[in-house]
Motif scaffolding. Structure first.
Motif, PDB file in Angstrom:
ATOM      1  N   TYR A 194       0.799  -1.215   0.000  1.00  0.00           N
ATOM      2  CA  TYR A 194       0.000   0.000   0.000  1.00  0.00           C
ATOM      3  C   TYR A 194       0.840   1.277   0.000  1.00  0.00           C
ATOM      4  CZ  TYR A 194      -4.089  -2.902   0.836  1.00  0.00           C
ATOM      5  OH  TYR A 194      -5.097  -3.829   0.711  1.00  0.00           O
ATOM      6  N   GLU A 195       1.999   1.246   0.610  1.00  0.00           N
ATOM      7  CA  GLU A 195       2.844   2.447   0.630  1.00  0.00           C
ATOM      8  C   GLU A 195       3.276   2.821  -0.793  1.00  0.00           C
ATOM      9  OE1 GLU A 195       7.033   4.091   2.585  1.00  0.00           O
ATOM     10  OE2 GLU A 195       6.183   2.160   3.245  1.00  0.00           O
ATOM     11  N   GLN A 196       3.715   1.826  -1.554  1.00  0.00           N
ATOM     12  CA  GLN A 196       4.110   2.061  -2.941  1.00  0.00           C
ATOM     13  C   GLN A 196       2.894   2.457  -3.779  1.00  0.00           C
ATOM     14  OE1 GLN A 196       7.254   1.878  -3.616  1.00  0.00           O
ATOM     15  NE2 GLN A 196       7.423   1.901  -5.839  1.00  0.00           N
ATOM     16  N   ALA A 197       1.756   1.816  -3.502  1.00  0.00           N
ATOM     17  CA  ALA A 197       0.535   2.128  -4.244  1.00  0.00           C
ATOM     18  C   ALA A 197       0.076   3.561  -3.965  1.00  0.00           C
ATOM     19  CB  ALA A 197      -0.565   1.139  -3.875  1.00  0.00           C
ATOM     20  N   HIS A 198       0.180   3.993  -2.705  1.00  0.00           N
ATOM     21  CA  HIS A 198      -0.179   5.364  -2.350  1.00  0.00           C
ATOM     22  C   HIS A 198       0.706   6.370  -3.092  1.00  0.00           C
ATOM     23  CE1 HIS A 198      -3.351   5.120   0.557  1.00  0.00           C
ATOM     24  NE2 HIS A 198      -2.689   4.292   1.340  1.00  0.00           N
ATOM     25  N   LEU A 199       1.991   6.087  -3.137  1.00  0.00           N
ATOM     26  CA  LEU A 199       2.939   6.977  -3.803  1.00  0.00           C
ATOM     27  C   LEU A 199       2.620   7.104  -5.285  1.00  0.00           C
ATOM     28  CD1 LEU A 199       5.592   8.630  -3.693  1.00  0.00           C
ATOM     29  CD2 LEU A 199       6.820   6.499  -4.128  1.00  0.00           C
ATOM     30  N   LEU A 200       2.368   5.975  -5.909  1.00  0.00           N
ATOM     31  CA  LEU A 200       2.071   5.964  -7.343  1.00  0.00           C
ATOM     32  C   LEU A 200       0.727   6.631  -7.627  1.00  0.00           C
ATOM     33  CD1 LEU A 200       3.292   5.058  -9.987  1.00  0.00           C
ATOM     34  CD2 LEU A 200       2.182   2.830  -9.689  1.00  0.00           C
ATOM     35  N   SER A 201      -0.260   6.345  -6.804  1.00  0.00           N
ATOM     36  CA  SER A 201      -1.592   6.933  -6.991  1.00  0.00           C
ATOM     37  C   SER A 201      -1.545   8.449  -6.830  1.00  0.00           C
ATOM     38  CB  SER A 201      -2.580   6.342  -5.985  1.00  0.00           C
ATOM     39  OG  SER A 201      -2.750   4.958  -6.201  1.00  0.00           O
ATOM     40  N   MET A 202      -0.826   8.920  -5.837  1.00  0.00           N
ATOM     41  CA  MET A 202      -0.729  10.360  -5.610  1.00  0.00           C
ATOM     42  C   MET A 202      -0.015  11.050  -6.762  1.00  0.00           C
ATOM     43  SD  MET A 202      -1.552  12.884  -3.785  1.00  0.00           S
ATOM     44  CE  MET A 202      -2.260  11.951  -2.400  1.00  0.00           C
ATOM     45  N   ALA A 203       1.017  10.408  -7.297  1.00  0.00           N
ATOM     46  CA  ALA A 203       1.742  10.985  -8.435  1.00  0.00           C
ATOM     47  C   ALA A 203       0.816  11.098  -9.654  1.00  0.00           C
ATOM     48  CB  ALA A 203       2.961  10.134  -8.762  1.00  0.00           C
ATOM     49  N   LEU A 204       0.024  10.059  -9.901  1.00  0.00           N
ATOM     50  CA  LEU A 204      -0.912  10.075 -11.021  1.00  0.00           C
ATOM     51  C   LEU A 204      -2.007  11.118 -10.818  1.00  0.00           C
ATOM     52  CD1 LEU A 204      -1.294   6.246 -11.703  1.00  0.00           C
ATOM     53  CD2 LEU A 204      -0.281   7.928 -13.238  1.00  0.00           C
ATOM     54  N   LEU A 205      -2.486  11.240  -9.588  1.00  0.00           N
ATOM     55  CA  LEU A 205      -3.521  12.224  -9.281  1.00  0.00           C
ATOM     56  C   LEU A 205      -3.015  13.647  -9.497  1.00  0.00           C
ATOM     57  CD1 LEU A 205      -6.318  12.927  -8.128  1.00  0.00           C
ATOM     58  CD2 LEU A 205      -5.321  12.798  -5.843  1.00  0.00           C
ATOM     59  N   LEU A 206      -1.828  13.934  -8.998  1.00  0.00           N
ATOM     60  CA  LEU A 206      -1.263  15.277  -9.163  1.00  0.00           C
ATOM     61  C   LEU A 206      -0.961  15.583 -10.624  1.00  0.00           C
ATOM     62  CD1 LEU A 206       1.173  15.414  -6.092  1.00  0.00           C
ATOM     63  CD2 LEU A 206      -1.021  16.591  -6.355  1.00  0.00           C
ATOM     64  N   PHE A 207      -0.463  14.594 -11.346  1.00  0.00           N
ATOM     65  CA  PHE A 207      -0.186  14.795 -12.768  1.00  0.00           C
ATOM     66  C   PHE A 207      -1.469  15.096 -13.528  1.00  0.00           C
ATOM     67  CE2 PHE A 207      -0.368  12.864 -16.986  1.00  0.00           C
ATOM     68  CZ  PHE A 207       0.611  13.599 -17.633  1.00  0.00           C
ATOM     69  N   SER A 208      -2.513  14.308 -13.293  1.00  0.00           N
ATOM     70  CA  SER A 208      -3.777  14.488 -14.010  1.00  0.00           C
ATOM     71  C   SER A 208      -4.389  15.847 -13.703  1.00  0.00           C
ATOM     72  CB  SER A 208      -4.759  13.377 -13.625  1.00  0.00           C
ATOM     73  OG  SER A 208      -4.237  12.110 -13.946  1.00  0.00           O
ATOM     74  N   PHE A 209      -4.382  16.220 -12.437  1.00  0.00           N
ATOM     75  CA  PHE A 209      -4.954  17.512 -12.040  1.00  0.00           C
ATOM     76  C   PHE A 209      -4.175  18.671 -12.651  1.00  0.00           C
ATOM     77  CE2 PHE A 209      -5.154  21.131  -9.083  1.00  0.00           C
ATOM     78  CZ  PHE A 209      -6.528  21.360  -9.091  1.00  0.00           C
ATOM     79  N   SER A 210      -2.858  18.590 -12.586  1.00  0.00           N
ATOM     80  CA  SER A 210      -2.018  19.672 -13.128  1.00  0.00           C
ATOM     81  C   SER A 210      -2.206  19.808 -14.634  1.00  0.00           C
ATOM     82  CB  SER A 210      -0.542  19.392 -12.818  1.00  0.00           C
ATOM     83  OG  SER A 210      -0.331  19.315 -11.426  1.00  0.00           O
ATOM     84  N   LEU A 211      -2.300  18.684 -15.329  1.00  0.00           N
ATOM     85  CA  LEU A 211      -2.482  18.725 -16.774  1.00  0.00           C
ATOM     86  C   LEU A 211      -3.825  19.344 -17.140  1.00  0.00           C
ATOM     87  CD1 LEU A 211      -1.474  18.051 -19.596  1.00  0.00           C
ATOM     88  CD2 LEU A 211      -2.426  15.752 -19.335  1.00  0.00           C
ATOM     89  N   LEU A 212      -4.874  18.988 -16.411  1.00  0.00           N
ATOM     90  CA  LEU A 212      -6.190  19.562 -16.683  1.00  0.00           C
ATOM     91  C   LEU A 212      -6.211  21.062 -16.424  1.00  0.00           C
ATOM     92  CD1 LEU A 212      -8.601  16.814 -15.278  1.00  0.00           C
ATOM     93  CD2 LEU A 212      -8.287  17.487 -17.667  1.00  0.00           C
ATOM     94  N   VAL A 213      -5.542  21.508 -15.370  1.00  0.00           N
ATOM     95  CA  VAL A 213      -5.456  22.946 -15.089  1.00  0.00           C
ATOM     96  C   VAL A 213      -4.795  23.672 -16.251  1.00  0.00           C
ATOM     97  CG1 VAL A 213      -4.357  24.700 -13.631  1.00  0.00           C
ATOM     98  CG2 VAL A 213      -5.485  22.736 -12.578  1.00  0.00           C
TER      99      VAL A 213
END
Length: 232
Positions: free
Chosen positions: A195-214
């Motif tokens: 879960y620690e690795q999954a959290h890190l990867l999920s957060m990176a994808l979330l921030l990337f997607s949000f930043s790109l949409l902005v």
């Protein structure tokens, strides 16, 4: 990359490569097609747009299943590919590219189509009055005026390809270094209770997607993301 193991880094590199190749090919394919559709007047136009837009509403596993069948060595497409390359199209990077192009097709088509539909026809009339033919009008007038929709089309295609799961899993499986993209790697980490690795990867994808949409909303201005399903 801090906090990421070698397999995750390889998945990141493969995902970026897949998204870039898919987005570039989509822009080359979709741009002239969107322009022709925007100028085309026919009673069949809504049906054509509906076919191209199917991946928006079709479950990814359904599309992935039919692509898997189409890419198998027993199918005409798969048989031709095997005869040309000696390898199967399914469970290969090339298969992922073809599948991603089909799955992300409407995300490139709709912004471009919407931008072309909204383009003031007076620009075309002036261009033709100056002696430019249709091709040069498209290159020198239409494309520069539709930079924002083109940017949105590329950005959405890129982001959507990065987030693929169902289609990629069906036609690519989970082969490290060949077809294991980020979404598959994340799923594997959750299955392994990492879960620690999954959290890190999920957060990176979330921030990337949000930043790109902005960024896309900022560049697209008042037109939003150019999502237009009009049959005009």
């Amino acid at each position: 990359m801090m906090g990421m193991d070698e397999s995750t880094i390889a998945a990141v590199a493969l995902t970026l490569k897949l998204a870039l190749v898919t987005s570039v090919l989509l822009m080359l394919i979709v741009t002239p097609m969107a322009w022709r559709l925007s100028r085309w007047q026919s009673a069949f136009k809504p049906f054509v747009l509906a076919i191209f837009s199917l991946p928006l509403v079709l479950p990814p596993t359904v599309l992935g299943f039919y692509l898997l069948v189409a890419f198998s060595p027993q199918s005409p497409v798969g048989e031709v590919w095997v005869s040309m390359t000696g390898e199967t199209l399914a469970f290969s990077f090339e298969g992922l590219v073809l599948g991603s192009i089909i799955y992300s097709f409407p995300f490139a088509l709709q912004p471009l189509y919407g931008g072309f539909v909204q383009l003031d026809s007076r620009y075309l009339e002036v261009s033709q009055s100056l002696g430019l033919n249709r091709f040069h009008t498209f290159i020198k007038v239409v494309l520069p005026l539709c930079r924002a929709p083109a940017l949105v089309a590329f950005g959405l295609s890129f982001a959507h390809t990065i987030g693929e799961f169902g289609v990629v899993l069906m036609i690519g499986g989970n082969i490290p270094g060949e077809t294991q993209v980020l979404s598959i790697s994340l799923y594997e980490q959750v299955e392994a209770l990492e879960y620690e690795q999954a959290h890190l990867l999920s957060m990176a994808l979330l921030l990337f997607s949000f930043s790109l949409l902005v960024l896309l909303y900022r560049f697209s201005g008042k037109g939003g993301l150019g999502w237009n399903l009009s049959s005009r």
